[in-house]
Every structure is written in structure tokens, then in C-alpha cells.
Motif scaffolding. Structure first.
Motif: not given
Length: 588
Positions: A385, A389, A393, A417-418
Motif C-alpha cells: 500500500d 500510494t 503521489r 487509490k493508485y
């Protein structure tokens, strides 16, 4: 004995919280009745149960220990009546959406594979129970199937079946939805539940993620070269495709289809003498450029293999490669640095990040005997994770709107999320599998752009037969993988016809209200309702197309069958409508 606090309450008021605990490890659910859970010495367990609205409930479990220790393998179990159910849906079910017995109903999810959601549905496409678990990082093993003795259903979820780092506190929730609504609405509500959690906030999805795409995998495999890529991209642009993915082969002269040379990630200068200039040429022609990486692999024939020795989770003989351990900070930095350098130096528009599902253990955790030496994160799911992440970012900071593709089976709430492009798993020429997989993904991927597996067909078959590959993925972003200049004029014309239709109705197809019918029958018909229009795809010639013009006055029907007519019911009146095989038309 575990200290377990519990008290019972009534669920008369909506949103009434009930603190439940019991030395026996059980509590009462408004929807499922008696719920039991195993406990473990040294751990306390508290349970809150909450009725959210009629038919929707949440259970919140809190585990605590006096000091960090191995988390207890915990099983939560309940039974409930099973009525008017024809099948069970999961993100990994594929063709197997039958109703299983409880002893043959195993299913698991983790950050590396699938989503912790199971759903029952009726043959009238109505929800008969969706249960979702908030744990989308660590592995959860599920059973949910028919109890023969009672004609009911047993649900079971087991936590911490994989090796896990010591913990002193842990929380997990379950969401139950038994509302009598359209089954897909209940499934989408479960995934929206994850989206509201800060830890699963989905990545932004740029509009570019919804543009048709050309992939070089099935059309060229590893035999890719600058000239052929540039020529193919120029041809693809004339069809309306705006993005290209260069798959395996750009980083190696090898043709063996293995991964022994992955890890160094140096461009093959034999194939691409000036890679930055080559990318610039393609981008000047109006195509975005993405390239492929196998994230965890370090091939045994790469220079990095010896350099990173001791930082592997395991060795994979099948792939002739080792699997990196992202709990080492230098491993994460190495991978992120590779991607940053590629995007910066070659001006790439995106990355296809493959094989996330190879993270994991093959037996015991190798870090335990080393007392986690060198690792700044002890939990492997948490390290993956953190890696992904940080990849998102830092790449987004470097290039806002960057495209990041993942594929089944790593497609759960955490993966959203990615990345912003979720692709169906490989199913070459299997248009039925591609249809089922893309529609399953649409139900579970929120606002992400769902992409088909790459489309290929036999160039010698009829254009109508070949078109079934495209029509079957109508409700996803099509990825084309045929050598376009080698197609016959008839195949070229059919491909243009289909892509023109898809582009004309893209907003309805990709962002409208999606209603895929009868998942147990592999979705024989699918409805998409947008602004003032609806598009209906029919994959079974005997399906009666029921038209509700209140969902869109303009009605477009795709006859994805060999039939020359379809049965259409409008305002209660049935009629047979002439329909050209494997083509689209507007209903008068």
C-alpha cells in the motif's frame, strides 16, 4: 480468556448503536440474527452494530492487546434465510455465478487480488443480500453458500490467515445490505461505502483514461520496434484511438516470453535507437504513450538480481525471476525511481503496472527469522500500500493526469487509490469472458475507467463474426490489438463503424446508469441510460428488449448476435424489429 465486553440492545430506531460483547463471542444482528466470532487469549474484542437504514446494517469490530503480538486468526460467522436466490456474485466469480453450497463456497480477497464483497441475487435481478468487509489490504477468506440442512445461507469471514506483523490494535467492519433493490445498485452501494473511507479514497480519473487505446501486446508481443510502433500508432489515430501501450519487449532483445531480463529496465537500443525521440514522434502524431512494467519481478539474468539479493519475498522458477520485498525502503525507492526517471526522461503519458498479484508469501514470512532486519514496515500488505500510494503521489506530482493501468485480479478498493484504468484480465479472442469481466469490473470500479482486455480476432473470419469481440466490451474502453494496416478493407470498415458508434455514445456507455441483466446467464443484455438517450446491447437473440423511454427518449440497440430480428417491447406492446446482425441501429 479474552476479555470480551458485550451487551444486547434493540434495533427499533434507525442509526441506533448497540454495544455488543459476550464472553461467548456472539451478538445479535437485526438482519442476520445470531453472529458468533472466535476470540484469542490476550485480546479483547468489542462489537458495535448499527442499523443505517431499513435493510442496511454495519458491524464494527475492535480488537486490542496489551502489547504488540501476533493477531489472532478470527472467524466471524452467521446464518440467515435464503429465499428466491439464483446465484452469487463476487469480483472473482467470472462464469461461476451459480449458487454454491457452503462447503464449496470459498473465496478470498486481499490488496493483491479481488475485493471483499459477496452478493446474492434473484432471477429477477433483485438484491438478496450483499456483505462487504472493510479489510481490503490483508487477506480475508470467505465462505457464503447454501446450508443443506436448513435451506439457509451460512456466511463466514476469517481474518489473519496469512502471516502478519505483530499488532496491538485492529479494527474491521462489515456492511450488510438486504434491500430489495436492483442487484447492481446494491453492489455499487457497497463499493461506494469504501470510497467514503479516507483510507480508500480513489485516485482522480482524467478524461484521457476514457479514450480508445491501441495495445501492442497481442498484435506484436515482444517483437516491437520503433518504426513498426510509429506506423501502427499513426494508423490507430485515424480510427479515433488516442493512447498506445507498449508492452513487454521494449526493455530486452529476448523473445522467450519469460521475465528473466526484467529489473534493469534499460531500453533495447537495437529496437529503439533513440527512445525519447521515438516517443516524441508518436506524441506529435496525436497519440499518448504508455509503457509496461512488471512491478515486483527482478529477473535472474538482470544485473539487479545480484544487487538486490536478500531483499526478495521468494523466487519464482516459472517466471525465472525473484519477487521484491517492498518492506525494504530501498526497494520502494528503487521502483519509484525507475518510474519517475522513465516518465521524466521519455515524456511518457502513463504506465501499465503489471503483476501486483505476485506480491505475497510462498510459505512462511522470510522476515520473521531475520527479526525484520532492514525493513521499515513489518506488514507486507501495508508495505505494498505504501509503495503504490507513493508511486501515484510522486508520478502525479511529476505529471498531473498521468495514466496508470492495473488489471484483474488486483482490482479492489485499495487498488482504486493508485490507478485510474482497470483492465479485464487476459482472455485472448474470448469475447464472452471479456464481456463478463468488463461488466464485473464496472460494478466494482467506481469512477475509474474500465478497459477491455486487448481485442484480437482471426483476420480470415467475417467482419460480423470479428465484431463480436468489440460489441461484447461495449460498456468498457476498447483496447485494440490487431495489425491495422494488415486488416482487410471490410474489417477496417467494420472497426471504424464500431469505434465511431462507441465514441458517439461514450458518455452514456461509460458514465450513464449501467444495468447489466442476469449475471448468472453471463449478462445476455445490458442497458446504459444517459442524457436523453439509452443504449441497449443484446447478446442473446431470444432476449426481449424492454424499452422504457422515460430513461432516455432516443433508443439505440446493438444487435450483437447473428439474428436478423429482435423482439422489442415498448409501452407493453411487443413487436419484432428487423436488425442487421452484429450492428447498431436507432429504434424508431
Amino acid at each position: 480468556m479474552a476479555r470480551i465486553g458485550m451487551k444486547f440492545g434493540l434495533f427499533a430506531a434507525v442509526c441506533a448503536w448497540v454495544l455488543a460483547a459476550a464472553q461467548a463471542g456472539e451478538f445479535t444482528s437485526a438482519l442476520a440474527g445470531r453472529v458468533t466470532y472466535t476470540d484469542s487469549d490476550g485480546w479483547s474484542v468489542a462489537v458495535d452494530a448499527k442499523t443505517i437504514e431499513t435493510g442496511v446494517e454495519e458491524w464494527r469490530f475492535s480488537f486490542a492487546a496489551d502489547k504488540p503480538t501476533d493477531p489472532p486468526k478470527t472467524t466471524i460467522e452467521c446464518t440467515f434465510p435464503l429465499k428466491d436466490v439464483v446465484g452469487r456474485w463476487t469480483t472473482g466469480a467470472g462464469f461461476n455465478k451459480y449458487l454454491p453450497p457452503d462447503w464449496g463456497s470459498g473465496f478470498s480477497s486481499s490488496i493483491y487480488s479481488h475485493a471483499p464483497v459477496l452478493a446474492y441475487f434473484s432471477d429477477s435481478d433483485e438484491n438478496r443480500g450483499v456483505i462487504a468487509c472493510s479489510e481490503a489490504l490483508r487477506r480475508v477468506n470467505f465462505c457464503m453458500g447454501v446450508m443443506e440442512r436448513s435451506a439457509g445461507s451460512r456466511f463466514e469471514a476469517t481474518l489473519f490467515s496469512d502471516p502478519e506483523a505483530p499488532l496491538s490494535a485492529y479494527r474491521v467492519s462489515f456492511r450488510l445490505d438486504f434491500r430489495p433493490v436492483f442487484y447492481a445498485d446494491a453492489i455499487r452501494a457497497a463499493f461506494a461505502w469504501y470510497g467514503a473511507m479516507p483510507e480508500y479514497k480513489a485516485a482522480a480519473v482524467p478524461e484521457a483514461a476514457f479514450d480508445p487505446l491501441y495495445s501492442f501486446w497481442y498484435s506484436y508481443h515482444q517483437d516491437v520496434r520503433a518504426v513498426s510502433v510509429e506506423n501502427e500508432c499513426a494508423a490507430a489515430r485515424t480510427y479515433g484511438m488516442k493512447t498506445a501501450i507498449l508492452d513487454d519487449g521494449w526493455q530486452s532483445d529476448d523473445h522467450t516470453r519469460g521475465y528473466a531480463f526484467c529489473g534493469d529496465w534499460q531500453v533495447s537500443t537495437n529496437r529503439f535507437p533513440d527512445f525519447a525521440g521515438h516517443v516524441q514522434t508518436v506524441r506529435r502524431g496525436g497519440m499518448r504513450y504508455m509503457i509496461w512494467y512488471s512491478v515486483p519481478f527482478v529477473g535472474r539474468k538482470s544485473a539487479r538480481y545480484a544487487q538486490l539479493k536478500g531483499k526478495y519475498l521468494y523466487e519464482d522458477d516459472r517466471f525465472n525471476a525473484a519477487i521484491l520485498d517492498p518492506r525494504f525502503p530501498e526497494v520502494r525507492e528503487f521502483l519509484i525511481g525507475v518510474y519517475e526517471k522513465a516518465v521524466r526522461d521519455w515524456n511518457l503519458d502513463g504506465l501499465k503496472l503489471d503483476f501486483i498479484d505476485r506480491f505475497g508469501f510462498r510459505g512462511a514470512d522470510p522476515a520473521v527469522k531475520e527479526n525484520y532486519a532492514g525493513r521499515d514496515i513489518k506488514s507486507l500488505p501495508e508495505a505494498v500500500d505504501r509503495l503504490m500510494t507513493d508511486v501515484n503521489r510522486r508520478l502525479t506530482a511529476l505529471k498531473p493526469g498521468i495514466l496508470i493501468e492495473f488489471r484483474q485480479s488486483y482490482i479492489g478498493p485499495a487498488i482504486l487509490k493508485y490507478g485510474n484504468m482497470m483492465r479485464a484480465g487476459d482472455c485472448p479472442m474470448d469475447f464472452l469472458a471479456n464481456r463478463v469481466r468488463t461488466l464485473d469490473l464496472r460494478l466494482s470500479s467506481g469512477n475509474a475507467a474500465v478497459h477491455s482486455d486487448m481485442l484480437m480476432w482471426n483476420p480470415e473470419e467475417s467482419p460480423e463474426a470479428a465484431s463480436k469481440q468489440f460489441w461484447s466490451v461495449l460498456f468498457s474502453v476498447p483496447q485494440i490489438s490487431m495489425r491495422l494496416e494488415e486488416l482487410s478493407a471490410a474489417h477496417q470498415a467494420k472497426l471504424r463503424e464500431m469505434l465511431d458508434f462507441w465514441l458517439a455514445h461514450r458518455d452514456t456507455l461509460m458514465k450513464g446508469e449501467l444495468r447489466p441483466m442476469r449475471p448468472d446467464l453471463n449478462y445476455p443484455a445490458v442497458y446504459a441510460c444517459g442524457e436523453g438517450e439509452q443504449v441497449i446491447a443484446v447478446y442473446d437473440a431470444d432476449w426481449v428488449v424492454k424499452v422504457d423511454r422515460s430513461r432516455g427518449e432516443k433508443v439505440f440497440i446493438v444487435n450483437a448476435t447473428d439474428a436478423k430480428s429482435l423482439f422489442v417491447k415498448v409501452d407493453g406492446k411487443m413487436r419484432e424489429v428487423a436488425a442487421k446482425p452484429c450492428s447498431a441501429f436507432e429504434l424508431d
